[in-house]
Structures are given as structure tokens and as C-alpha cells.
Design a protein around this motif. Structure first.
Motif, PDB file in Angstrom:
ATOM      1  N   MET A  16       0.822  -1.210   0.000  1.00 63.65           N
ATOM      2  CA  MET A  16       0.000   0.000   0.000  1.00 63.65           C
ATOM      3  C   MET A  16       0.858   1.262   0.000  1.00 63.65           C
ATOM      4  SD  MET A  16      -3.146  -0.838  -0.241  1.00 63.65           S
ATOM      5  CE  MET A  16      -3.985   0.667   0.252  1.00 63.65           C
ATOM      6  N   ALA A  20       0.656   4.121  -2.774  1.00 62.65           N
ATOM      7  CA  ALA A  20       0.529   5.545  -2.452  1.00 62.65           C
ATOM      8  C   ALA A  20       1.581   6.365  -3.183  1.00 62.65           C
ATOM      9  CB  ALA A  20       0.642   5.749  -0.935  1.00 62.65           C
ATOM     10  N   VAL A  29       0.650   7.325   3.936  1.00 60.00           N
ATOM     11  CA  VAL A  29      -0.785   7.347   3.661  1.00 60.00           C
ATOM     12  C   VAL A  29      -1.288   5.936   3.400  1.00 60.00           C
ATOM     13  CG1 VAL A  29      -2.559   8.198   2.100  1.00 60.00           C
ATOM     14  CG2 VAL A  29      -0.697   9.706   2.786  1.00 60.00           C
ATOM     15  N   GLY A  30      -0.570   5.187   2.561  1.00 54.50           N
ATOM     16  CA  GLY A  30      -0.960   3.811   2.290  1.00 54.50           C
ATOM     17  C   GLY A  30      -0.826   2.923   3.504  1.00 54.50           C
ATOM     18  N   LEU A  32      -1.147   3.769   6.685  1.00 56.93           N
ATOM     19  CA  LEU A  32      -2.251   4.027   7.616  1.00 56.93           C
ATOM     20  C   LEU A  32      -3.550   3.353   7.157  1.00 56.93           C
ATOM     21  CD1 LEU A  32      -1.773   7.798   8.510  1.00 56.93           C
ATOM     22  CD2 LEU A  32      -1.919   5.933  10.150  1.00 56.93           C
ATOM     23  N   SER A  33      -3.725   3.261   5.840  1.00 53.64           N
ATOM     24  CA  SER A  33      -4.980   2.698   5.319  1.00 53.64           C
ATOM     25  C   SER A  33      -5.075   1.189   5.499  1.00 53.64           C
ATOM     26  CB  SER A  33      -5.124   3.042   3.836  1.00 53.64           C
ATOM     27  OG  SER A  33      -4.140   2.370   3.062  1.00 53.64           O
ATOM     28  N   VAL A  36      -7.216   0.207   8.460  1.00 48.66           N
ATOM     29  CA  VAL A  36      -8.617   0.522   8.201  1.00 48.66           C
ATOM     30  C   VAL A  36      -9.250  -0.559   7.320  1.00 48.66           C
ATOM     31  CG1 VAL A  36     -10.195   2.223   7.206  1.00 48.66           C
ATOM     32  CG2 VAL A  36      -8.163   2.985   8.449  1.00 48.66           C
ATOM     33  N   LEU A  37      -8.503  -1.004   6.306  1.00 51.25           N
ATOM     34  CA  LEU A  37      -9.044  -2.007   5.382  1.00 51.25           C
ATOM     35  C   LEU A  37      -9.167  -3.381   6.030  1.00 51.25           C
ATOM     36  CD1 LEU A  37      -7.056  -1.029   2.157  1.00 51.25           C
ATOM     37  CD2 LEU A  37      -9.463  -0.558   2.658  1.00 51.25           C
ATOM     38  N   SER A  41     -13.618  -1.740  10.250  1.00 54.24           N
ATOM     39  CA  SER A  41     -14.266  -0.748   9.395  1.00 54.24           C
ATOM     40  C   SER A  41     -14.631  -1.308   8.028  1.00 54.24           C
ATOM     41  CB  SER A  41     -13.356   0.476   9.218  1.00 54.24           C
ATOM     42  OG  SER A  41     -13.123   1.107  10.448  1.00 54.24           O
ATOM     43  N   GLY A 300      -4.569   1.693  12.507  1.00 50.21           N
ATOM     44  CA  GLY A 300      -5.880   1.724  11.878  1.00 50.21           C
ATOM     45  C   GLY A 300      -6.799   0.593  12.273  1.00 50.21           C
ATOM     46  N   VAL A 386      -6.867   9.910  11.878  1.00 56.83           N
ATOM     47  CA  VAL A 386      -6.502   9.352  10.578  1.00 56.83           C
ATOM     48  C   VAL A 386      -6.696  10.376   9.461  1.00 56.83           C
ATOM     49  CG1 VAL A 386      -7.057   7.561   8.883  1.00 56.83           C
ATOM     50  CG2 VAL A 386      -6.987   6.994  11.311  1.00 56.83           C
ATOM     51  N   VAL A 390      -3.831  11.933   6.991  1.00 56.21           N
ATOM     52  CA  VAL A 390      -3.860  11.736   5.539  1.00 56.21           C
ATOM     53  C   VAL A 390      -3.888  13.081   4.803  1.00 56.21           C
ATOM     54  CG1 VAL A 390      -5.265  10.817   3.639  1.00 56.21           C
ATOM     55  CG2 VAL A 390      -4.915   9.453   5.696  1.00 56.21           C
TER      56      VAL A 390
END
Length: 421
Positions: A16, A20, A29-30, A32-33, A36-37, A41, A300, A386, A390
Motif C-alpha cells: 500500500m 501511495a 498514507v498507504g 495508515l490505510s 482501516v481495510l 471498518s 488503523g 486518521v 492523511v
């Protein structure tokens, strides 16, 4: 289970991060995501069985993962302390102080006011006093996130720029005051307000700084000089890591955040005058490839955006997010004007100071543990952390593209080149 989780998060964070970079964003940024993925969430909503199998809601299991990630954040903050240029900070100390002070007071005051007058009751636990909840929200909104700021500046090659150094210094002051405020408000939530709850963390901080100045500096200088005599860079890396972790241990033992101690340890190493940054390149390379991405991916995993489907929670979340962003940019604007910065420097300063990341995550976790926050308010604060993290990279890229590179910055870049590669 731990080994499987580490493998999955490190590989996904790397992929990721590369993605990014492909779209013009820093790797952070990638990274942190990823959490979340893979967390509740997204994956927990689409395939809850798979999510629970990969990341079971067992507290002990999560603590194991957190322990490894904590090592990453301590070393990342330590490397950041090594990179600070104190000549610039002494020369522009007024800008740093005013930016930090206003970046604390404005979002803190707005957060307290919003909690007392505007936020719905659904965001406050029924057994929490409104004043304590308001003060806690103010603390959560006034902090910055040195780990996220540092990783972003390193990824973007901006840590040697003057504005990057100003962001780090002002963010550091914010975090120091923020941790002190957190200690006070946490004590209020448990025991009520007493003189000791205010004075104790301040006295501890003063004692730490005194010991580091009198005893720590000569010891670190001697240790790093001894390590530099070796032909291998391994001795320098091990000595630097040991110093960072010892300082983190000291602040943790006194009830302050270990991240603060790690940062002080990095400053001691960087100001010792005996360190060749090229000898620390192996530390930075390993950190950037594994431990730091793991830390951001883990952050995340605690988010659960499904609670935002409730209108009251969504409106409260948007209000908190708006207050958080406005407060930091207002502080950067007023602080930058006092230091006669131009508009692009002010924009970059505000973008960097606005990133809250893991510091706000830690504050939210403390609030949830003490019962000051409920699940809804916790999710909003984490989401704010977050989103603001970002937001920082594209705004920094947009602003710094319009700032000319000075001779001083180019000289600093050559000095820091081993950490930037």
C-alpha cells in the motif's frame, strides 16, 4: 497468530505504501490505510469471520501486536530527534513558541467549548462529568503527532527543509504540553482535581530535563564516541537504540509517555557532536521498511466507522473534525505571522501541525479505558486522527513545491543524506 499478523501487516503496508507513492502520496498514507481495510471498518463489515480470524478481539493477543509496533514508534521518534537542527530552532525560536502555543490554546479552547455547548449527549458516557469530558476532548484536539509528522517528512524528503524543522519543533512542544494536560485530566477523571494532579507531572518533567542536561549529555557523548571507534556500524546502531530505549524507559517509569523519552534520547545523540549519520543509515533503512509501517498499519485496526451511520454521531464527528482542523491552521497562521513566514510556509506549517495520528489514538485509548469516552466518541477521535494525518502529505507537497531551497537547507540535506536515502 502474532507471526501471521506481523507478516500480513508488513507485506500489506509495503504494497500500500508503494501504491501511495505511485499516485503521488507519501508511503505513510498507504500504510495508515492498511489497518482501516483489514480492521472492523471494512473487512470486519464485509467478512466478519475472516477479520476475527486474522485479528481476534482478544486483549492479550492485541497487546502482543502493540508491543512490536511500540518498538517501531519509539525508534522512529528517536531518529526524528537526531535529525533536529538546533541552530535553526534557536534562530527562529519565537516562531516555534508562538506557533506551538497558539496551536495548543485555540483547538483546546474550541474543543472544550464545543463539548460543553454543541455536541450531542450521545457522545458522552452518562456517568462522566461534562467538565471532565470537555477538558478531555480539548486535550485530544490540541495534540500533534510527532511519529506521523516525522514519517511523512522523511518519506517526502522534507525533514531537512526549514519548514520541516519548524514543524518538528512546534509539534514536539505541543506533545510535551499535551502529555502533561492528559496526565492532569486523567487524574481528574479518577480522583478529582487536587494540587498534586497538576504539579506532579510538571515536577517530573523538570527533573528529567535536569538529569539529562547534567548527567545524560556527557554519558551519551562518551558512549557514542566509544561506539564510533568500531569499524562496524553495528556498534553505533546498537548504542543509539539502547540510548533511545533507556530514555523511553525513564519517562515511562515516571508516568510520562515513553515516546517523549525516546525523542529526548534522539536529541542527546544528535547534539553529542560525535555521530556520523552515515553510520546510522542501517537503523533508518530497517526502520522505514518494517517497524514504522507496521506501527502505522496497526493504528488503523482500532477504527470502526460503522458507528457513524447514526445521524447524531455523524454530526458530532463532523463538528469535532472541523474544530480540530480549524484550530491547528489558525494557530499556524497566527504563529507564522509573528515569525514573518510567507503564506506557503504557513500552509506547510499548518498541514504538518494538523497531523495527529497515533498521539490522538493514545489519548483516545486512555479516555476509553477511564470511561471518559464511549465507543462513539472514541471512534470519532480516532477517525479525526486518521483524516488529519492523511490530509498532511498532499498539502505539504503543494506548499513546499513553491518554496525555494536555500543554501542552508542544501547543506543540511547533505548532512542528513544517510537518513533521507
Amino acid at each position: 497468530m502474532l507471526l501471521m499478523q506481523l507478516t500480513l501487516l508488513i507485506v500489506c503496508a509495503y504494497l500500500m505504501g508503494r501504491l501511495a507513492n505511485r499516485v503521488g502520496l507519501p508511503a505513510v498514507v498507504g500504510e495508515l490505510s492498511v489497518g482501516v481495510l483489514l480492521g472492523p471498518s471494512v473487512l470486519g463489515w464485509i467478512a466478519p469471520g475472516v477479520s476475527n480470524a486474522l485479528f481476534p478481539r482478544d486483549t492479550a493477543q492485541f497487546h502482543l501486536l502493540d508491543s512490536v509496533a511500540q518498538l517501531g514508534v519509539l525508534l522512529l521518534v528517536g531518529v526524528t530527534g537526531i535529525s533536529l537542527d538546533f541552530k535553526l530552532l534557536r534562530r527562529r525560536g519565537g516562531t516555534v513558541v508562538w506557533t506551538s502555543l497558539l496551536g495548543l490554546v485555540i483547538p483546546f479552547g474550541l474543543g472544550v467549548a464545543a463539548a460543553m455547548m454543541l455536541l450531542p449527549d450521545a457522545l458522552r458516557p452518562t456517568d462522566t462529568q461534562p467538565v471532565v469530558f470537555a477538558l478531555f476532548l480539548g486535550v485530544a484536539l490540541c495534540v500533534s503527532a510527532i511519529p506521523v509528522i516525522a514519517k511523512t517528512l522523511l518519506d517526502m524528503g522534507l525533514i531537512h527543509r526549514n519548514v520541516g524543522q519548524l514543524i518538528l519543533a512546534a509539534g514536539t512542544m505541543d506533545d510535551v504540553v499535551g502529555w502533561l494536560l492528559l496526565s492532569v485530566v486523567s487524574a481528574m477523571a479518577v480522583d478529582g482535581l487536587h494540587t498534586g494532579t497538576v504539579l506532579e507531572p510538571v515536577l517530573y518533567l523538570a527533573a528529567i530535563l535536569l538529569v539529562l542536561m547534567v548527567v545524560g549529555r556527557p554519558l551519551v557523548r562518551w558512549a557514542m564516541r566509544w561506539a564510533q571507534r568500531s569499524e562496524s556500524s553495528a556498534s553505533v546502531v546498537v548504542t543509539a537504540v539502547a540510548i533511545i530505549l533507556v530514555c523511553a524507559t525513564g519517562t515511562a517509569a515516571l508516568g510520562l509517555e515513553p515516546v517523549f523519552g525516546a525523542f529526548l534520547g534522539g536529541i542527546l545523540i544528535g547534539t553529542s557532536g560525535t555521530v556520523s549519520l552515515s553510520s546510522l543509515a542501517p537503523l533508518n533503512n530497517g526502520l522505514s521498511a518494517t517497524l514504522a509501517p507496521l506501527f502505522f498499519a496497526t493504528a488503523g485496526l482500532r477504527m470502526d466507522m460503522r458507528s457513524l451511520v447514526h445521524p447524531a454521531v455523524l454530526v458530532g464527528g463532523l463538528l469535532i473534525l472541523g474544530v480540530a482542523i480549524f484550530g491547528k491552521f489558525a494557530g499556524a497562521l497566527l504563529g507564522g505571522l509573528t515569525g514573518r513566514l510567507d503564506r506557503w510556509e504557513i500552509l506547510a506549517l499548518g498541514a504538518g501541525m494538523n497531523a495527529r495520528g497515533v498521539v490522538q489514538l493514545v489519548v483516545a485509548s486512555v479516555g476509553l479505558r477511564l470511561g471518559v469516552l464511549n465507543t462513539e466518541s472514541y471512534t470519532i477521535i480516532v477517525l479525526t486522527a486518521v483524516i488529519t494525518s492523511v490530509m498532511a502529505p498532499p498539502l505539504l507537497k503543494h506548499a513546499t513545491r513553491r518554496l525555494s531551497v536555500t543554501v542552508e537547507e542544501e547543506s543540511r540535506r547533505r548532512t542528513m543524506e544517510p537518513l533521507l536515502n
